[in-house]
Design a protein around this motif. Sequence first.
Motif, short mmCIF file in Angstrom:
data_model
loop_
_atom_site.label_atom_id
_atom_site.label_comp_id
_atom_site.label_asym_id
_atom_site.label_seq_id
_atom_site.Cartn_x
_atom_site.Cartn_y
_atom_site.Cartn_z
N ILE A 1 -11.11 -8.89 16.02
CA ILE A 1 -11.57 -9.67 15.08
C ILE A 1 -13.05 -10.54 15.52
O ILE A 1 -14.11 -10.29 14.77
N TYR B 1 -12.13 -4.76 1.76
CA TYR B 1 -11.20 -5.12 2.36
C TYR B 1 -10.37 -4.18 2.82
O TYR B 1 -9.04 -4.28 3.56
N TYR C 1 -14.07 -5.51 11.62
CA TYR C 1 -12.59 -5.86 12.05
C TYR C 1 -12.18 -4.57 12.47
O TYR C 1 -12.17 -3.66 11.78
N LEU D 1 -5.57 6.54 1.21
CA LEU D 1 -4.79 5.37 0.33
C LEU D 1 -5.00 5.94 -1.08
O LEU D 1 -5.74 6.43 -1.76
N ARG E 1 -5.25 -9.32 2.71
CA ARG E 1 -6.42 -8.48 2.87
C ARG E 1 -7.50 -9.03 3.38
O ARG E 1 -8.59 -8.43 3.77
N ALA E 2 -7.67 -10.21 2.89
CA ALA E 2 -9.17 -10.79 2.87
C ALA E 2 -9.45 -11.15 4.47
O ALA E 2 -10.62 -11.46 4.74
N GLY F 1 -8.53 -10.88 8.73
CA GLY F 1 -8.19 -9.62 9.63
C GLY F 1 -6.66 -9.13 9.61
O GLY F 1 -6.40 -8.67 10.78
N ASN F 2 -5.95 -9.69 8.81
CA ASN F 2 -4.50 -9.51 9.10
C ASN F 2 -4.11 -7.84 9.11
O ASN F 2 -4.66 -7.23 8.20
N THR F 3 -3.23 -7.87 9.90
CA THR F 3 -2.85 -6.10 10.19
C THR F 3 -1.91 -5.86 9.16
O THR F 3 -1.07 -6.33 8.41
N ILE F 4 -2.09 -4.45 8.93
CA ILE F 4 -1.26 -3.63 8.18
C ILE F 4 -0.21 -3.13 8.75
O ILE F 4 -0.43 -2.62 9.97
N TYR F 5 0.88 -3.14 8.31
CA TYR F 5 2.22 -3.01 9.04
C TYR F 5 2.83 -1.55 8.08
O TYR F 5 2.92 -1.79 6.94
N ARG G 1 -12.31 -2.46 8.85
CA ARG G 1 -12.21 -2.96 7.58
C ARG G 1 -13.39 -2.57 6.88
O ARG G 1 -14.58 -3.08 7.44
N PHE H 1 -9.08 -1.77 14.49
CA PHE H 1 -7.79 -1.49 14.90
C PHE H 1 -7.71 -0.28 15.26
O PHE H 1 -8.31 0.50 15.21
N TYR I 1 -4.11 2.08 15.91
CA TYR I 1 -2.69 2.26 15.71
C TYR I 1 -2.20 3.70 16.53
O TYR I 1 -2.97 4.36 16.77
N TYR J 1 -2.81 0.50 -3.89
CA TYR J 1 -2.51 -0.81 -3.24
C TYR J 1 -2.23 -2.05 -4.47
O TYR J 1 -2.79 -1.78 -5.52
N TYR K 1 0.92 -1.07 -0.04
CA TYR K 1 0.01 0.21 0.11
C TYR K 1 0.81 1.23 0.15
O TYR K 1 1.81 1.22 0.71
N LYS L 1 -6.11 -5.20 17.66
CA LYS L 1 -7.27 -5.57 16.91
C LYS L 1 -8.35 -6.25 17.41
O LYS L 1 -7.88 -7.06 18.50
#
Lengths: 114, 112
Positions: free
Chosen positions: B51, B98, B32, A46, A97-98, A100-104, B94, B34, B36, A49, A34, B49
């Motif tokens: 979920i 996504y 979802y 944004l 991204r599908a 709940g994985n975190t964005i770093y 989210r 978050f 930061y 991506y 991103y 986070k």
Amino acid sequence: SQTIHQWPATLVQPVGSPLSLECTVEGTSNPNLYWYRQAAGRGLQLLFYSVGIGQISSEVPQNLSASRPQDRQFILSSKKLLLSDSGFYLCAWSQDRASGNTIYFGEGSWLTVV
Amino acid sequence: AQSVAQPEDQVNVAEGNPLTVKCTYSVSGNPYLFWYVQYPNRGLQFLLKYITGDNLVKGSYGFEAEFNKSQTSFHLKKPSALVSDSALYFCAVRGYNYQLIWGAGTKLIIKP
């Protein structure tokens, strides 16, 4: 562990000059990548991506473009900078991204167009 | 419409006191969520986070957040504030595509 590198950290460019900001991720494969812009130290926008090599989605039409020449490399470019392109640019990655994985995020690049 | 609101532009807390940074959201389905943190001239750092599961989520640096479905809120909390907690805090949810939808940020100032 995964790390994200972004450079240059600061950049002062004249109006009409080109731009190239580079970002690489280490320690993972096939990340989602991103580019965000943060104006006035607050809101995040944004810009682009990418879910894979050569796959770029643009969120906001503008003077900028992005490319992903390699799996873990993401480049933000402009052919001719405008004053309004000044801001804090952040590269980021996530694994999937599908979910709940975190964005770093990377440490950011300050761009001042003069 | 999908959105995130951080109703306070700035929160001032005395060191040692509990702190709360508010966040409400609007999104269809299960959210979802978050939090930061951003220190001056730095990138954003992930705190925590939600979920699914326990409504109270614990994260980095002693922070926690409580998910409240009925109030569509996800407030960030810490029992005892430190001066070093002073920073800009972002809430995000989210969205349907996504991508994260970001709040405008809340500046937290902890006074000694």
